[in-house]
Design a protein around this motif. Structure first.
Motif: not given
Length: 637
Positions: A233-236, A238-246, A278-280
């Protein structure tokens, strides 16, 4: 795991124990300050104090059926996590040399500092960034910061301008830390992690004036003791806040900050996270295992099977408490399975030198691959197996590139810059194989089994008498003295001749038959006559004897000086190089004493094979005399 050296409690290392006073020794065992040893025994029922770690429910786990056949991304954290655990942290020059070594070894991701911890780390970071050509193209500098905006800002400032940088933020997520250390709820922890991630993003990848290519790493510290659902949950968030890419994935570092259970449980945790986040494809899962239970290597390998793509650790496992996972161990484990790890430990001794000098902690003699004793055998049965393994490779004509299969040696020592000289070392526990190996390596002598047994007993007696290991040069000298290879103290063959014992058959009353053509006598099957001058303890004696060959005629001649020996075993082989034309003959003779069960061995080496065999016989005769000090030596006139 986290924090600067100056923020850590005082630690003690055991690198100098032999020179410490009793008070210092007590301090190293934790008995410092006002503390005193208690007499409280171990609990009869430890379950009242310690709880069995509860594993997660993962019935369809897939990692047990997988094989470790891929090289992970390596992150060396010696200069940060390793450095903060030292009694005396490295100075700037030591860190500079260590960084250069890591680059030469092949590391492309290096955690260099905790810049907000103090001037030393901050200035070292700036020195690397501002020094031309100090950081090769493609090497990323990783820096660590806690989730505090002022410290994040200072950390980014320290590394700004680097070609490639990884900003690493951490926040403890276990219930233990939330309740005891942080006094935070899960919702407050998520809000803090998201706010710090957004702030970090605003001054890094969203900063249009930045000259640095930024990557982002977030660690839910104490992951191994965290609820897996909360970790996801916390990593999701953080991921949404950073918006990584492939093309530039976020790094989620899932640390075993403290080892809580067996490695398979940690692997289940990693697989659970990989299955539920998600978005592995936009995530790189990283491992950071500490060694509290002694399982960091296994946990890191099983964690990779469970889906992790990256491993953080240190060379030879330096780090807080029992240390981080040993990257040398992991890398050479892969190498020994035929997979090049992308790291070059061809000169492991040079690496050890820098690590020991920088950390002021010795690499333990039993450390996998790097320890001074790990490619070494003292046990007699182990030595014999290793010796036979090398002999088999030689007889099969195998080269350094052919498949490696040597008993007790999973890795060829030469691949990491070690030699074979120290593979077998001899003490009172060693057997004939180890002794024979030393003689073969140093004198090129392939001793017969009987001689191996006989000489090994001499070596064992010497080792027992000294109560220590015998060095190869000491074993060689013992062999040369025992078998008189550097000169015979009792016997020296001054001069000799060996001729056929001739007889004239075509005669009448001893004279040739008139008119009969005399033919040369065929002496091929004739007896041999030995005549010579023997120096015994400085006095010359003429001896002679007859036998069916050189050895038997000399043995017969020795009867006249009360040395009655029969040849029971004879073998020989060439030593040296035929190409260089310096071949010698090595001869081994086992003799029995007439009328007894006594056996003695002799060794002879000479360019002439006959001379070598005679020297071997005199070597045996000298041992026979030495074993019977009361045996008289009659003077021959």
């Amino acid at each position: 795991m986290w924090g600067s050296a100056e923020h850590q409690p005082k630690a003690y290392c055991f690198s100098t124990l032999p020179t410490l006073t009793p008070t210092q020794l007590a301090a190293n065992r934790g008995l410092y300050g006002d503390e005193r040893r208690t007499n409280m025994p171990m609990l009869k029922d430890p379950s009242t104090k310690y709880r069995l770690f509860k594993p997660i429910d993962l019935p369809n786990r897939k990692w047990p059926t997988k094989t470790l056949d891929k090289v992970p991304r390596w992150l060396a954290t010696d200069l940060r996590d390793g450095n903060q655990s030292l009694v005396d942290p490295m100075n700037s020059e030591q860190k500079w040399r260590y960084f250069k070594m890591l680059v030469e070894l092949g590391f492309t991701e290096i955690e260099i500092s905790f810049p907000s911890s103090g001037d030393t780390d901050y200035e070292f970071t700036r020195r690397l960034v501002e020094s031309p050509d100090a950081v090769p193209h493609g090497v990323a500098l990783q820096v660590l910061s806690p989730c505090r905006q002022d410290l994040i800002k200072q950390t980014v400032k320290a590394v700004e301008g680097a070609q490639n940088a990884i900003l690493h933020l951490y926040l403890a997520t276990s219930l233990c830390f939330q309740q005891i250390v942080l006094s935070q709820s899960e919702e407050e922890s998520i809000a803090l992690a998201v706010a710090c991630t957004k702030f970090a993003r605003s001054i890094t990848k969203d900063n249009l004036s930045t000259r640095t290519h930024w990557q982002y790493e977030f660690s839910p510290e104490t992951f191994s003791d965290t609820s897996m659902d909360f970790a996801v949950k916390i990593c999701e968030a953080v991921k949404a806040a950073w918006e990584p890419s492939e093309s530039n994935p976020i790094i989620f570092n899932l640390p075993a900050t403290v080892e809580m259970s067996t490695p398979n449980v940690y692997a289940d945790q990693i697989e659970y996270f990989c299955q539920h986040v998600t978005e592995r494809e936009k995530i790189c899962v990283s491992l950071h295992c500490h060694n509290d239970r002694g399982c960091a290597t296994a946990a890191s390998e099983l964690g990779q099977l469970a889906g992790a793509q990256r491993v953080e650790g240190t060379l030879f496992g330096n780090g807080e408490r029992t240390g981080n996972v040993d990257l040398v161990n992991l890398a050479l484990n892969l190498y020994s399975q035929g997979i090049h790890p992308g790291l070059d430990f061809s000169d492991i001794n040079s690496v050890i030198d820098i690590v020991e000098e920088s950390n002021n902690i010795p690499v333990h003699a039993r450390t996998p691959y790097g320890g001074s004793l790990v490619q070494c055998a003292f046990s007699g049965s182990h030595q014999d197996a290793i010796k036979k393994g090398f002999q088999a490779r030689k007889s099969q004509g195998l080269t350094d590139k052919d498949p490696w299969q040597i008993p007790y040696l999973p890795l060829d020592p030469q691949d990491i810059g070690r030699t074979y000289e120290a593979v077998i070392r001899v003490n009172s526990q060693s057997g004939k194989g180890g002794v024979a190996w030393v003689i073969q390596r140093h004198l090129e002598l392939d001793l017969p089994r009987g001689l191996q047994v006989a000489f090994s007993k001499i070596v064992q007696r010497e080792a027992d008498a000294r109560s220590k290991e015998l060095l190869p040069r000491e074993i060689v000298k013992l062999f040369e003295d025992q078998y008189h290879l550097k000169g015979n103290p009792r016997f020296t063959l001054v001069d000799y001749s060996i001729t056929p014992e001739r007889s004239i058959t075509s005669t009448t009353n001893g004279a040739p038959v008139e008119g009969q053509k005399i033919r040369s006598q065929n002496t091929q099957n004739s007896m041999r006559k030995f005549e010579g001058v023997l120096d015994f303890d400085g006095t010359e004696h003429k001896i002679s004897g007859i036998g069916n060959g050189a050895l038997s005629s000399l043995a017969n001649a020795l009867h006249s000086v009360q040395i009655d020996l029969d040849v029971a075993h004879y073998s020989e082989h060439a030593i040296g190089s035929q190409v260089k034309r310096n071949v010698k003959a090595a001869t081994y003779i086992e003799c029995t004493a007439a009328g007894s069960n006594e056996r003695v061995w002799g060794v002879g080496i000479h360019e002439d094979v006959v001379q070598a065999s005679l020297n071997a016989m005199l070597s045996a005769a000298s041992l026979f005399i030495s074993s019977r000090p009361s045996t008289p030596m009659p003077i021959q006139h």
